[in-house]
Motif scaffolding. Sequence first.
Motif, short mmCIF file in Angstrom:
data_model
loop_
_atom_site.label_atom_id
_atom_site.label_comp_id
_atom_site.label_asym_id
_atom_site.label_seq_id
_atom_site.Cartn_x
_atom_site.Cartn_y
_atom_site.Cartn_z
N SER A 161 49.40 29.76 179.24
CA SER A 161 48.10 30.23 179.69
C SER A 161 46.99 29.83 178.72
CB SER A 161 48.11 31.75 179.87
OG SER A 161 48.38 32.41 178.65
N GLY B 219 51.06 35.22 182.76
CA GLY B 219 50.00 34.46 182.10
C GLY B 219 48.89 33.99 183.01
N PHE C 133 51.94 33.49 177.15
CA PHE C 133 50.79 33.21 176.29
C PHE C 133 50.63 31.72 176.04
CE2 PHE C 133 48.78 33.07 172.03
CZ PHE C 133 47.62 33.77 172.32
N GLN D 225 44.19 39.26 174.33
CA GLN D 225 45.02 38.89 175.47
C GLN D 225 46.50 38.93 175.11
OE1 GLN D 225 44.01 38.40 178.66
NE2 GLN D 225 42.05 39.07 177.85
N MET E 50 40.79 33.03 179.83
CA MET E 50 40.56 32.09 178.75
C MET E 50 39.70 30.92 179.21
SD MET E 50 41.70 33.28 176.02
CE MET E 50 41.21 31.78 175.18
N LEU F 91 49.42 41.11 176.81
CA LEU F 91 50.70 40.59 177.31
C LEU F 91 51.87 41.41 176.78
CD1 LEU F 91 50.22 36.71 177.11
CD2 LEU F 91 50.06 38.20 179.10
N SER G 205 46.53 35.53 184.87
CA SER G 205 45.22 36.14 184.65
C SER G 205 44.67 35.81 183.26
CB SER G 205 45.32 37.66 184.81
OG SER G 205 46.24 38.21 183.90
N VAL G 206 45.57 35.66 182.28
CA VAL G 206 45.13 35.30 180.93
C VAL G 206 44.55 33.89 180.92
CG1 VAL G 206 45.88 34.91 178.55
CG2 VAL G 206 46.80 36.84 179.84
#
Length: 306
Positions: free
Chosen positions: A109, A181, A106, A238, A188, A242, A183-184
Amino acid sequence: MLTYLIRRLLEMIPVLLVVSLLVFGFIKLLPGDPARIYAGQDATIEAVESARQLLGLNDPLPAQYGHWLNGMVHGDLGTTYRTRQPVLSVIESGFMPTLLLALAGFAWSVVLGLVIGVVSALKRGKWQDWTLMSMAVGGISMPPFWLGLLLIQFVAMPFGIFAVSGFNQPTDIILPAITLGSSVAAVMARFTRSAFLDVAQEDYVRTANAKGLRARLVTWKHIMRNALIPIITMLGLQFGFLLGGSIIVESVFSWPGLGWLLIESIKTQDQPVIQALVMLFVFEFILINLLVDVLYAVVNPAIRLR
């Protein structure tokens, strides 16, 4: 604020009750005999019947559900079929690795996604915008398990710097965190760009520019602050993803977290663990949504929670 929190916490109760009923019903539809699984495949008929009596499987379904719900309320999630350990202790051992992995994925990302999104918005229509958004689309399109396998094949194995499985030292978290992370960060970046551009077209932003305020002040005080409100919603969702969606990544890297535990429990049909994990994932999403609503008021004091 306190009244709002109490009301939202009370609203969680019926939601969790409905979810618990659905989870219990779903588990009962799974193939296999729980008593046989608990006693072992080579157990005698007498041992299986003893296990059935011990697990309360001869009771009516409403009684079984009530017993499980009562135990869950009091912190008793049952015993695993595989190791005969308390389910709560097994989940506790896997929760911290999953939390660390989610926080690591997190952190990088979100920072990268926000930077890419803002830069892309400021350079709208230029080559920087096209390049960064193309990277974001690629990040969204690439499945996490495929990225994890690529990192293992072309980074971990050739150089021998990072471990390909397990969690024995701090550096072991790097590749799983990047995989989780990626794809996050892509989501974002695209969402930040969209929110930034939407706010930049508001009348108060045009007024600020017309007054001759510095571009940096307009960008961070007027645009970014107001764009953070929808971005926070995406951040909360998100992060919940995760925590609950690290199943595939943990399987690829044999990460000893809740995702890996869920996969192993499904393989062995360890029903008490599956039930507890699904309820935990649902509770996490509900709690994160509550925290997101509270953050609204922190970011924008004009918002009042009622």
